[in-house]
Write a protein that holds these residues in place. Structure first.
Motif, PDB file in Angstrom:
ATOM      1  N   SER A  67      -4.390   7.898  -4.323  1.00 42.96           N
ATOM      2  CA  SER A  67      -5.175   7.360  -3.201  1.00 42.96           C
ATOM      3  C   SER A  67      -4.688   7.902  -1.864  1.00 42.96           C
ATOM      4  N   LYS A  68      -3.378   8.047  -1.720  1.00 42.17           N
ATOM      5  CA  LYS A  68      -2.839   8.572  -0.464  1.00 42.17           C
ATOM      6  C   LYS A  68      -3.140  10.061  -0.305  1.00 42.17           C
ATOM      7  N   SER A  69      -3.142  10.793  -1.407  1.00 42.56           N
ATOM      8  CA  SER A  69      -3.435  12.228  -1.342  1.00 42.56           C
ATOM      9  C   SER A  69      -4.850  12.479  -0.842  1.00 42.56           C
ATOM     10  N   MET A  70      -5.738  11.537  -1.081  1.00 39.10           N
ATOM     11  CA  MET A  70      -7.114  11.679  -0.611  1.00 39.10           C
ATOM     12  C   MET A  70      -7.203  11.570   0.913  1.00 39.10           C
ATOM     13  N   GLN A  71      -6.124  11.094   1.545  1.00 35.81           N
ATOM     14  CA  GLN A  71      -6.111  10.932   2.996  1.00 35.81           C
ATOM     15  C   GLN A  71      -5.371  12.070   3.707  1.00 35.81           C
ATOM     16  N   VAL A 122       1.050  10.367   5.744  1.00 27.70           N
ATOM     17  CA  VAL A 122       0.728  10.178   4.326  1.00 27.70           C
ATOM     18  C   VAL A 122       1.844  10.730   3.447  1.00 27.70           C
ATOM     19  N   ARG A 175      -5.999  15.091   4.538  1.00 29.10           N
ATOM     20  CA  ARG A 175      -6.675  15.910   5.548  1.00 29.10           C
ATOM     21  C   ARG A 175      -6.811  15.183   6.877  1.00 29.10           C
ATOM     22  N   VAL A 176      -6.575  13.885   6.865  1.00 28.02           N
ATOM     23  CA  VAL A 176      -6.724  13.086   8.084  1.00 28.02           C
ATOM     24  C   VAL A 176      -5.391  12.942   8.811  1.00 28.02           C
ATOM     25  N   ASP A 177      -4.350  12.588   8.074  1.00 26.25           N
ATOM     26  CA  ASP A 177      -3.056  12.302   8.702  1.00 26.25           C
ATOM     27  C   ASP A 177      -1.937  12.755   7.773  1.00 26.25           C
ATOM     28  N   THR A 178      -1.685  14.042   7.740  1.00 27.14           N
ATOM     29  CA  THR A 178      -0.804  14.633   6.740  1.00 27.14           C
ATOM     30  C   THR A 178       0.614  14.084   6.775  1.00 27.14           C
ATOM     31  N   ASP A 221       0.815  -1.217   0.000  1.00 31.29           N
ATOM     32  CA  ASP A 221       0.000   0.000   0.000  1.00 31.29           C
ATOM     33  C   ASP A 221       0.850   1.270   0.000  1.00 31.29           C
TER      34      ASP A 221
END
Length: 252
Positions: free
Chosen positions: A93-97, A105, A99-102, A51
């Motif tokens: 896919s990682k860029s979409m995350q 990511v 805002r959660v865990d900069t 991943d």
């Protein structure tokens, strides 16, 4: 029957290095890349299976292989899709995350972008970006990635290079470079706009303003970020819906 000639040809095929001095540089490099492709493919498969998680030695191995073809980038072009597609899918896919865990990511994205940027330096950006994601919905994702990378801009250029920040910024700018050409209303994908009536007339959306501000900052830097920022700005500001951006004092 004289089989001397056939035996010689078979020997050369089985031991290609024996005939390197009689071959063209391009054919020799192609022969060796075909041998190294198995290593590159196995590392790519491992990155995808994990991943996006990488180890420095794997990234360095791929970079070492790619860099050897600096003067013969065309030899890698048949393999670009197989390399770039899975890696950019991970970046997407990682860029979409973000805002959660900069931080976590970005630590995954940066080594991946180091590999992609190595291909850019060897094969040229036009060959590589053909395999970047280019859906309208990707626009805000790419801007978010660019913005998150820009926040850490106080780091020195040496540290940026060693950690992959420079490469990530360059890859993201190239991603935006192809996305800004898509004919769509940028404000329609800007989730920061709660109500489209917030924008007056042809005033640029917050997403556009972010790109303008960050790209302008990169124009003052040296190296590839200046070049790629210029490419993004040239395409963005020539869009039909960007006419007001030229007359805004802040971005003139």
């Amino acid at each position: 029957m004289d089989t001397t000639g056939n035996s010689s040809s078979l020997s050369t095929y089985l031991n290609p290095e024996e005939d390197d001095e009689h071959d063209t540089k391009e054919r020799v490099l192609l022969r060796y890349f075909l041998q190294e492709w198995a290593l590159v493919k196995s590392i790519l498969d491992r990155i995808v299976a994990n991943d996006g998680a990488t180890i420095p030695s794997d990234v360095n191995k791929i970079r070492f292989v790619i860099d050897k073809y600096q003067e013969q980038g065309q030899l890698l072009e048949p393999y670009l899709e197989s390399i770039v597609n899975p890696l950019m899918s991970l970046v997407h896919s990682k860029s979409m995350q973000l805002r959660v865990d900069t931080d976590d990511v970005l630590d995954i994205i940066k080594p991946i972008c180091i590999i992609i940027y190595s291909l850019v330096t060897v094969c040229g950006y036009k060959s590589v970006i053909r395999f970047f994601p280019h859906q309208v919905s990707d626009f805000e994702i790419a801007v978010t990635l660019l913005e998150k990378c820009h926040i850490g801009n106080s780091l020195t250029s040496l540290r940026q290079e060693s950690t992959g920040e420079m490469e990530t910024k360059c890859v993201t700018l190239l991603w935006l470079y192809i996305l800004v050409l898509i004919p769509f209303d940028i404000s329609s994908v800007d989730t920061s706009i709660v109500n489209s009536n917030q924008l007056g007339g042809l005033e640029p959306s917050p997403l556009v303003i972010k790109i303008l501000e960050i790209s302008k900052d990169h124009l003052s830097s040296s190296g590839p970020m200046r070049r790629f920022s210029g490419l993004v700005l040239s395409r963005l500001l020539t869009r039909p819906d960007m006419s007001m951006a030229f007359v805004r004092p802040s971005y003139a």
